[in-house]
Design a protein around this motif. Sequence first.
Motif, PDB file in Angstrom:
ATOM      1  N   SER A 107       0.833  -1.206   0.000  1.00 39.90           N
ATOM      2  CA  SER A 107       0.000   0.000   0.000  1.00 39.90           C
ATOM      3  C   SER A 107       0.870   1.259   0.000  1.00 39.90           C
ATOM      4  CB  SER A 107      -0.928   0.005   1.217  1.00 39.90           C
ATOM      5  OG  SER A 107      -0.172   0.160   2.399  1.00 39.90           O
ATOM      6  N   ARG A 108       2.179   1.066  -0.216  1.00 38.43           N
ATOM      7  CA  ARG A 108       3.103   2.192  -0.182  1.00 38.43           C
ATOM      8  C   ARG A 108       3.662   2.454  -1.594  1.00 38.43           C
ATOM      9  NH1 ARG A 108       7.086   1.667   4.749  1.00 38.43           N
ATOM     10  NH2 ARG A 108       7.350   3.885   4.196  1.00 38.43           N
ATOM     11  N   GLU A 109       4.805   3.124  -1.670  1.00 39.79           N
ATOM     12  CA  GLU A 109       5.364   3.501  -2.977  1.00 39.79           C
ATOM     13  C   GLU A 109       5.647   2.244  -3.808  1.00 39.79           C
ATOM     14  OE1 GLU A 109       6.669   4.114   0.055  1.00 39.79           O
ATOM     15  OE2 GLU A 109       7.647   6.068   0.137  1.00 39.79           O
ATOM     16  N   PRO A 110       5.511   2.357  -5.138  1.00 33.39           N
ATOM     17  CA  PRO A 110       5.750   1.196  -6.015  1.00 33.39           C
ATOM     18  C   PRO A 110       7.119   0.537  -5.810  1.00 33.39           C
ATOM     19  CG  PRO A 110       4.684   2.932  -7.253  1.00 33.39           C
ATOM     20  CD  PRO A 110       4.983   3.517  -5.892  1.00 33.39           C
ATOM     21  N   PHE A 111       8.163   1.317  -5.461  1.00 33.83           N
ATOM     22  CA  PHE A 111       9.485   0.694  -5.313  1.00 33.83           C
ATOM     23  C   PHE A 111       9.550  -0.265  -4.126  1.00 33.83           C
ATOM     24  CE2 PHE A 111      11.177   3.001  -1.695  1.00 33.83           C
ATOM     25  CZ  PHE A 111      10.597   4.267  -1.736  1.00 33.83           C
ATOM     26  N   ARG A 112       8.541  -0.210  -3.245  1.00 34.26           N
ATOM     27  CA  ARG A 112       8.521  -1.160  -2.114  1.00 34.26           C
ATOM     28  C   ARG A 112       7.713  -2.419  -2.429  1.00 34.26           C
ATOM     29  NH1 ARG A 112      10.565   1.998   2.196  1.00 34.26           N
ATOM     30  NH2 ARG A 112      10.010   4.188   1.940  1.00 34.26           N
ATOM     31  N   HIS A 113       7.108  -2.494  -3.609  1.00 34.11           N
ATOM     32  CA  HIS A 113       6.197  -3.607  -3.888  1.00 34.11           C
ATOM     33  C   HIS A 113       6.924  -4.896  -4.208  1.00 34.11           C
ATOM     34  CE1 HIS A 113       2.642  -0.700  -5.006  1.00 34.11           C
ATOM     35  NE2 HIS A 113       3.150  -0.480  -3.801  1.00 34.11           N
ATOM     36  N   HIS A 114       8.182  -4.803  -4.616  1.00 36.81           N
ATOM     37  CA  HIS A 114       8.941  -6.035  -4.893  1.00 36.81           C
ATOM     38  C   HIS A 114      10.007  -6.249  -3.831  1.00 36.81           C
ATOM     39  CE1 HIS A 114      12.230  -8.469  -6.591  1.00 36.81           C
ATOM     40  NE2 HIS A 114      11.203  -9.204  -6.977  1.00 36.81           N
ATOM     41  N   SER A 115      10.083  -7.485  -3.352  1.00 41.09           N
ATOM     42  CA  SER A 115      11.143  -7.872  -2.411  1.00 41.09           C
ATOM     43  C   SER A 115      11.948  -9.007  -3.012  1.00 41.09           C
ATOM     44  CB  SER A 115      10.531  -8.331  -1.087  1.00 41.09           C
ATOM     45  OG  SER A 115      11.509  -9.020  -0.321  1.00 41.09           O
ATOM     46  N   HIS A 116      13.281  -8.868  -3.000  1.00 43.83           N
ATOM     47  CA  HIS A 116      14.163  -9.957  -3.450  1.00 43.83           C
ATOM     48  C   HIS A 116      14.165 -11.118  -2.458  1.00 43.83           C
ATOM     49  CE1 HIS A 116      15.975  -7.975  -6.901  1.00 43.83           C
ATOM     50  NE2 HIS A 116      16.099  -6.878  -6.183  1.00 43.83           N
ATOM     51  N   ILE A 117      13.656 -10.878  -1.262  1.00 45.49           N
ATOM     52  CA  ILE A 117      13.712 -11.893  -0.212  1.00 45.49           C
ATOM     53  C   ILE A 117      12.534 -12.857  -0.298  1.00 45.49           C
ATOM     54  CG2 ILE A 117      13.915 -12.220   2.297  1.00 45.49           C
ATOM     55  CD1 ILE A 117      16.216 -10.561   0.808  1.00 45.49           C
ATOM     56  N   SER A 118      11.383 -12.361  -0.760  1.00 41.85           N
ATOM     57  CA  SER A 118      10.152 -13.157  -0.694  1.00 41.85           C
ATOM     58  C   SER A 118      10.285 -14.505  -1.412  1.00 41.85           C
ATOM     59  CB  SER A 118       8.988 -12.369  -1.306  1.00 41.85           C
ATOM     60  OG  SER A 118       8.835 -11.133  -0.642  1.00 41.85           O
ATOM     61  N   ALA A 119      11.011 -14.541  -2.510  1.00 38.55           N
ATOM     62  CA  ALA A 119      11.127 -15.785  -3.288  1.00 38.55           C
ATOM     63  C   ALA A 119      11.884 -16.882  -2.540  1.00 38.55           C
ATOM     64  CB  ALA A 119      11.808 -15.508  -4.631  1.00 38.55           C
ATOM     65  N   VAL A 120      12.697 -16.499  -1.556  1.00 40.31           N
ATOM     66  CA  VAL A 120      13.465 -17.501  -0.802  1.00 40.31           C
ATOM     67  C   VAL A 120      12.953 -17.637   0.639  1.00 40.31           C
ATOM     68  CG1 VAL A 120      15.545 -17.494  -2.218  1.00 40.31           C
ATOM     69  CG2 VAL A 120      15.293 -15.774  -0.403  1.00 40.31           C
TER      70      VAL A 120
END
Length: 148
Positions: A107-120
């Motif tokens: 719900s914040r800025e678009p640059f926070r919508h992707h995390s490199h950590i979530s996939a692992v």
Amino acid sequence: MTSTIFVLNGPNLNMLGRREPGIYGGKSLEEIGEECRTAGHEAGLVVDFRQSNHEGILVDWVQEAADAAEGIIINPGAYSHTSVALHDAIRAAGRPAIEVHLSNIFSREPFRHHSHISAVAVGVICGLGPTGYILAIAALKQQIAARG
Ligand code: CA2
């Protein structure tokens, strides 16, 4: 036997409670750490709670967790959105990792919508404030038990 888990916190999270309470709440990181240690104790887990502003130190701690902990809870802070090094370290550690964010990053800025950590990570909790850490401890306990 009692299992140890690492709860790792990334950059600027040491500022909690001092600035931006509207986004991150009014609790300090020390208070959240104490709540995590208590919840861990009640769940039969030893919680090793740490914070660093430095990406390489967080990578060192994830590597340490491979030998010294049964699982990892990590709020990588802004490194969530930038760090391939943390992604690689968590993948290599071979321990279940749960990603936690205090705020709802979607719900914040678009640059926070992707995390490199979530996939692992085995799971991701965001937007629930410090409660997210407590929920992550319960979930990590299940993950550890399921692995035997
Ligand atoms: O919501 C979260 O937990 C975050 O991981 C917090 C990070 C942010 O970069 C992520 O996108 C989401 C920022 C932590 C900064 O914490 C502060 C606390 C008080 C004052 C200033 C920064």
